[in-house]
Design a protein around this motif. Sequence first.
Motif, PDB file in Angstrom:
ATOM      1  N   PHE A 188       0.828  -1.209   0.000  1.00 25.40           N
ATOM      2  CA  PHE A 188       0.000   0.000   0.000  1.00 25.40           C
ATOM      3  C   PHE A 188       0.864   1.263   0.000  1.00 25.40           C
ATOM      4  N   VAL A 189       1.892   1.271   0.827  1.00 26.01           N
ATOM      5  CA  VAL A 189       2.755   2.453   0.884  1.00 26.01           C
ATOM      6  C   VAL A 189       3.477   2.653  -0.446  1.00 26.01           C
TER       7      VAL A 189
ATOM      8  N   LEU B 263       2.453   1.767  -3.489  1.00 25.54           N
ATOM      9  CA  LEU B 263       1.517   2.334  -4.464  1.00 25.54           C
ATOM     10  C   LEU B 263       1.238   3.808  -4.153  1.00 25.54           C
ATOM     11  N   SER B 264       1.074   4.110  -2.863  1.00 23.41           N
ATOM     12  CA  SER B 264       0.788   5.494  -2.484  1.00 23.41           C
ATOM     13  C   SER B 264       1.921   6.423  -2.894  1.00 23.41           C
TER      14      SER B 264
ATOM     15  N   VAL C 268       3.813   6.122  -5.431  1.00 21.78           N
ATOM     16  CA  VAL C 268       3.803   6.359  -6.877  1.00 21.78           C
ATOM     17  C   VAL C 268       2.640   7.268  -7.288  1.00 21.78           C
ATOM     18  N   VAL C 269       1.456   7.043  -6.724  1.00 20.22           N
ATOM     19  CA  VAL C 269       0.313   7.811  -7.221  1.00 20.22           C
ATOM     20  C   VAL C 269       0.052   9.085  -6.434  1.00 20.22           C
TER      21      VAL C 269
END
Lengths: 601, 342
Positions: free
Chosen positions: B18-19, B21-22, B24-25
Motif C-alpha cells: 500500500f505504501v 503504491l501510495s 507512486v500515485v
Amino acid sequence: MRPARTLLTYILLLTIPALPLAGYAQPVAEQSAPLLAQPGILITLVLILIPLLAAFIFMIWQVRRTLLRLQWQKQPTTQADQLEYLEGEAINAARLQRKPTLVYQLSGRELAGANTPDDSRGIIQQASNEHVIPFVAEKKKAQSRPAVDPKLTRLILWYLGSATCWLVIGTTVGEYLGIKFVSPDADTVPWLSFGRLRPVHTNAVFWGWSTLAMLGLGYYVVPKVSNTAIASIRQGWQTLILVNAAVALGSLCLMNGINNAGGEYREYVWPVMALFGLGLIITLINFLRTVARRTTTEIYISNWYILSAIIFVLVITVIAYWPTWQNGLGETIVQGYYMHQGVGMWFMLFNLGLVYYFLPQQLNKPIYSYSLGILAFWAQILFYTLIGTHHFVFSSIPWWLQTVAIVGSMGMLIPVIAGTTNFFMTLKGGWNKIASSYTLPFYVTGIIFYFTGSLQGTAEAFRFTNLLWHFTDFTVAHSHLTMYGIIAFLLWASIYALVPRLTGHEPPQWLVGAHFWLAFLGMMFYTIPLMIGGTLRGLMWMEGKPFIESVVLMAPYWLWRAIGGSLMWLSHLLFAYNFYRMVVGVRAAHPAATPVREALA
Amino acid sequence: MNLFRNNTYLYTTAFLFFVGLSLVVVILPALYNQKNNAPLPGTEPLREDALAGKHVFIANGCVACHSQQVRNVAMDNVWGPRPNVAADYAHNTRMHWWMNTATLMGTERTGPDLTNIGTRLPSVDWHLLHLYNPRAVVEESIMPAYPWMFKVTTHVEEGDKVVNVPTEFLRGQEGTVVATREALQLVAYLQSLQQAPLPDGTVTPAFLYKSQAPAATAQTTTTDAAPAEAVVDGAAIYAANCQACHQATGTGLKGAFPPLKGSAIVQNDNPEVLIDIILQGYNAREEYGEMPAIGTINHLKPEEITAIINHERTSWGNSAREVSVAEVKDIIAMLESKKNNP
C-alpha cells in the motif's frame, strides 16, 4: 418447451419497467444525440435497473404462485363440493358418511398424548396456543452463543452505543441541511450556517458513527476468529475515548469556523485528527497482539481485512495530515487520494472483513470461497489505491494521473465482482432463511448496493460522465448509496446479529422491520430524485443555460431529498430505540399460560 | 502458504504494498507538482484584506458549494475565458501551522464557480447586499444569508460602509445596515478572484468537448472565440453582465440599484451617456450603489454593447429607437479620444 416459453414471457415482462425510462430519455437524446450511446450512462442505467428487475421477477413469481393456488382451489375437493355432482341414493349415502365429520373436534392433546409436556433439551422457544393474527411475520430469535467475557461485552456495547449517538446526532444535522435547501432562511445563527454544518454531518457519520461501530464489532470478531481472548480491554477503552473526543472536538471546531481549509472528510484540523490517529494506533497494536497469540494456525480472512484496514487508514491519515510536507497544489492530489482511500480502504475494507465473519455465521455455513476473498483483498489494494484523482478529472493536476485513476476505476470491477460472487454463492441455498431472519435482509441489501454502488462509481469516473455529473448532486446521491446503502446497512446487520447474543435481549422485531423499510425507502427517495435532477442539471450546464435556471430546476428534487432524508432520520431513531431495548431489555410481561409454559414453570 | 500463517509477513506485505503504491500515485506526484510550479508573471499574492477575506471564506465553508476551477471542457467556459492551469494555484500556500493549503478547487457546484468572480461581478455593493441576503438580489437563490457580518445601527459613523437593503429584507429592524470589517474583507477576497492572462506566446489550453456545448461559447462575453456572424443575443448578454443588479425585469432594487425601466438615460435619443456609464462606471447618486466599469472589466465588444443597450431600450415598456453597431463604434471612439485628451 414450457420453461422456454415461460422464460420468454418473463423477459418480455421485464422490459415493461424500462419503458417509462426510455420515454423519458427521448427528448434528452434529441438535444445531445450520443448521450444514450455513452458507456458510462448505459452502465449506470443498467445498475439502477438491477434491483428493480430483481424486485419485478420476485413479484411475478409471487403472482404466478397465487394464481396457481386459486386455480387449484376451484376443483371440487371437499365432500361438500362433491355433493353437487351426485344423484339419487348416492346423495343420502354421502350425507350419512359426512355427518360425523361435521361434529368432530380435536381434543388438543393429539400430539402430546396423555403425558405432561416436557422440554428436557430446552429446544422450545415460542410456546403458545393463542390464535392471534400476526401483523408482521415472526422471525427467528438469536441463537445463544458461548459466553463472552462480560468486560468485553461492556466495551463493545459502549462502542456501539456511542456510534448510535453519533448516528442520531450526525443525521439530525444532515436532515437539517436537507431542509436548508428548501428553506435557506431557516436560521441566521453563524454556528448553524450551511457551510459549517455540512462537514459536521459528514465527519460525524464517518468518524463517529461508522468508525466507532466498526471498531466495536471488530473487538468481537478479531479475538473470536483468532480463537483467543482480546489482548487488552483497557486499550479498547482508550481508543473509544480518543475517537469520541476527536469527533466531539472536531465538530465544535467546525461550527466555530476552525477547519482545515476545504477538502471533503479532511475538514478536522490535524491536532484533532491526531487524537483519532493515536486511538487507532492503540487499537492496531491491540489487534496485532491478539492475532499473534491466536490458537488457530491460519489467520482467518476477516482479520486480513480488518487489520489491514486499520494499517491503511493510519497511512492515509499520516499522508494527508502530516503538517510539514504539502504546501501548494500537492494538496489537491493528496485530497483525491485521501477522500477515496478513506472510503475504500477504511470503511469498505473493514466492513468486508466483518461480513466475512457475520454472513456465514448468520447462515450457519462456511464462506463459499476463501481464495476469492484473498483475490478480492489484493485486487482491492492494487486498484483502489490508484483511483483517488478521479475526483479531479479535467482539473489542473496532471493528465496522466487522471488517466491512471480512470483505469484504476475500471480495475475495481475485479474485487467488486469477486466479493459479490463470494457473498451470493454463500447465500445460495440459504435464500429461504432470509424470510425468517431479521439480520439477513440488511446483509442482502448491503451486498446488492456493494455491487451496484461500487460499479456506479466506476461508471462515474469515465471522462464523459464526469462532464455530465461532476459538480452536481449526482455525486451526493452516489456517496449516500455507498456510505449508507453499503456501510450503514452492513453495520446495522452486524449490530442486530451481535448484540442479542451479548446481552440476551431481543429487539422488538416489528421495529427492526420498520427500521429496515424506512431506511431503505428513505434512501431510494433520497438518491433517485437527486440522480435524475443531477443529470438534468448537468445537461443544462452543457447546453450553456444560465446557472440560476439550474437552481430552479433542482427545487423539486431537493424537496424529495428532504422527504427521503426525513424517512432515513426516522429510521435512525427507531434503530436507537432498538439498540436501547437490546441492551436493557424489557421487564417480561406475564406470559400467557399455556400447557407447555405451565409444565416448564 | 506462509502468508496465511505468519501474521508478521502478512501485515508487513500489505503495508509495504500500500505504501509503495501510495508513493507512486500520491506522494511523488504531489511533491513534483508543487516543486515545479510558479505563479504567472504579473500576478501577485493576495493583499492583506483579501487574505483575511480568504479566512472568512474558509471558516464559513463556502467551498462546500462553490468550486474554483475552470476545467478544460467547453461547458466551463462560462466561468472563465480559459481553462485553469497549475500555475494559477501557485500562490496558494499554507496560511497557518494548523491548517492545510487552501486551493479551494471544490467538488460541488451547488452555487456558481468563483474562479473569475472578481471580473464577472465587480460591484462591491452587489456583493454586500448579496451576502446580507442573497434573495434580495437573486430571488431564486438558496445560498445562506450572512447577516451576522453586518450591523444595524442608527448612528452611521465616518468611514462606515452603508449597505442599502430593501426594507422587506430587514426583518422588521430599524436603522441602517453597515458592513463589518469581516464582510468587507470577504468581498475584497471575492474581488481578487480573477483569471490572469497567460504570458504572451503561451499556447492557451483548448476547451474540450466543444460540440457538446455549442451554446456555451455564444453565451460568454469574455471569450474572443465567438464567430463574427453569430447572432449576438442582447438578452443573454444583459443576463450575464447587468441582470445581477438591475434584475431581469429592469426595475433594479429600490434603495440599491437604479431601475432601467423608464430611465431617461437609457431612453435618451443620444446613447452617449449610456455607453459612457457602461464603459466607465458611475457613482453620482447617493441613494444607489456604485456602478462598476463593467464594459471595460469584461472587455465587451461594440457588437455586444449594442446588443445590450438595444435590449434595454426596447424591453420592459421602454421604447427608444434601436442604435446601430456603427453608431456605437463612433461614440466609443469619441469617448476614447475625450479620455485621452481631456
